[in-house]
Design a protein around this motif. Structure first.
Motif, PDB file in Angstrom:
ATOM      1  N   PHE A 132       0.832  -1.194   0.000  1.00 47.58           N
ATOM      2  CA  PHE A 132       0.000   0.000   0.000  1.00 47.58           C
ATOM      3  C   PHE A 132       0.875   1.255   0.000  1.00 47.58           C
ATOM      4  CE2 PHE A 132      -2.495   3.137   2.603  1.00 47.58           C
ATOM      5  CZ  PHE A 132      -3.457   3.420   1.641  1.00 47.58           C
ATOM      6  N   ALA A 133       1.865   1.288   0.884  1.00 52.18           N
ATOM      7  CA  ALA A 133       2.756   2.444   0.968  1.00 52.18           C
ATOM      8  C   ALA A 133       3.555   2.611  -0.328  1.00 52.18           C
ATOM      9  CB  ALA A 133       3.706   2.276   2.157  1.00 52.18           C
ATOM     10  N   GLU A 134       4.057   1.511  -0.894  1.00 48.24           N
ATOM     11  CA  GLU A 134       4.821   1.571  -2.132  1.00 48.24           C
ATOM     12  C   GLU A 134       3.982   2.130  -3.282  1.00 48.24           C
ATOM     13  OE1 GLU A 134       7.884  -2.218  -1.480  1.00 48.24           O
ATOM     14  OE2 GLU A 134       6.102  -2.418  -2.738  1.00 48.24           O
ATOM     15  N   GLU A 135       2.736   1.687  -3.343  1.00 47.06           N
ATOM     16  CA  GLU A 135       1.866   2.131  -4.434  1.00 47.06           C
ATOM     17  C   GLU A 135       1.578   3.621  -4.319  1.00 47.06           C
ATOM     18  OE1 GLU A 135       0.417   1.347  -7.935  1.00 47.06           O
ATOM     19  OE2 GLU A 135       0.792  -0.431  -6.707  1.00 47.06           O
ATOM     20  N   LEU A 136       1.349   4.103  -3.113  1.00 47.73           N
ATOM     21  CA  LEU A 136       1.117   5.526  -2.907  1.00 47.73           C
ATOM     22  C   LEU A 136       2.309   6.353  -3.384  1.00 47.73           C
ATOM     23  CD1 LEU A 136      -0.472   5.538   0.673  1.00 47.73           C
ATOM     24  CD2 LEU A 136      -1.659   5.944  -1.493  1.00 47.73           C
ATOM     25  N   GLN A 137       3.481   5.914  -3.001  1.00 44.47           N
ATOM     26  CA  GLN A 137       4.684   6.648  -3.379  1.00 44.47           C
ATOM     27  C   GLN A 137       4.910   6.608  -4.886  1.00 44.47           C
ATOM     28  OE1 GLN A 137       9.078   5.496  -2.470  1.00 44.47           O
ATOM     29  NE2 GLN A 137       8.389   6.729  -0.736  1.00 44.47           N
TER      30      GLN A 137
END
Length: 280
Positions: A18-23
């Protein structure tokens, strides 16, 4: 129809993915955290914490990001997977959720429950509660499940065909008003241009999917995959031969089902048969 997102080789751990996709999405737009915050009306520090994995945020901010980036329900799906205990989501189930978010078309057979894409709020609440979901995260899970139905909304929504057994349509809920709302929801969904609903009446005979809820997903790379589940297990099926065998079984069920117009009338008749709630 614009090309839908492809599943990447990013982390399979829900919170990290989730965090990777946001970034990734922000950087692809060439935005700073400050610019993103200004565009969406949230404090930039909130997005920074989400991209570092320090917080997941709430469904409202995640929906706003999905809308801003044009990612359909992808971020909301990742958020819901990250919200729960990672041990409860088997790898195949996580992958299926992500594939569903990118599907060009979908079709489903409901043996025991309607597809989550066709569940009204009350049905989602009772299903999650019956599945022992509880505590402060319950409302967020409900909102995420309902919001995921946005996959079927809008100009570029993929076509969705659902065959629903009469057993599902007669199972009901403990909350009678919620069950009435569920039947109305199905009747209204059947009127959408991209949604086709078939009812499979009792007496239609045995078939190859009798005890298995099965979803088929047509993907941007041309493949079709299936997710088959019963009350105790689910399996993502990607092997071409097995998918084709399930597809033939699905086609046979569709041949036995009522037409879309007959099915909508069937659901409306069931709605009329429900006893009226006493006035208060």
């Amino acid at each position: 129809m614009p090309q839908r997102l492809m599943v990447t080789d990013m982390s399979h751990e829900p919170r990290k993915r989730f965090a990777e996709e946001l970034q990734k999405l922000r950087r692809e737009r060439g935005l700073s955290l400050r610019e993103l915050g200004k565009a969406l009306g949230w404090d930039a520090s909130q997005f920074g914490k989400m991209e570092r994995g320090g917080t997941l945020g709430g469904p409202e901010i995640v929906q706003a990001l999905d809308q801003y980036y044009g990612t359909g329900p992808l971020l909301l799906t990742l958020w819901e997977l990250a919200l729960g205990d990672p041990t409860q989501f088997k790898e195949q189930y996580r992958r299926y959720f992500l594939l569903q978010a990118e599907a060009l078309s979908l079709w489903h057979y409901a043996a025991t429950a309607p597809s989550g894409l066709l569940q009204a709020d009350g049905y989602v609440r009772e299903a999650l509660t019956a599945g022992l979901a509880q505590g402060k995260d319950l409302e967020q899970h409900i909102e995420a499940r309902v919001s995921r139905q946005k996959l079927l909304e809008g100009e570029n929504a993929p076509p969705f065909r659902a065959i629903i057994s009469e057993a599902v349509l007669r199972m009901g809920l403990r909350d009678k008003q919620a069950w009435r709302a569920q039947l109305k929801f199905l009747a209204e969904a059947a009127e959408r241009p991209n949604v086709t609903i078939h009812a499979l009446p009792f007496g239609s005979g045995m078939h190859g999917l009798s005890n298995t809820n099965t979803m088929f997903l047509k993907l941007p790379d041309g493949r079709t995959v299936a997710y088959a589940e019963n009350d105790v297990r689910g399996e993502l099926v990607e092997e071409t031969e097995r998918v084709e065998r399930l597809q033939r079984a699905y086609d046979a069920v569709r041949d036995q089902a009522l037409s879309p117009a007959e099915s909508r009338m069937f659901i409306l008749r069931m709605l009329e048969e429900l006893p009226c709630e006493p006035s208060t």
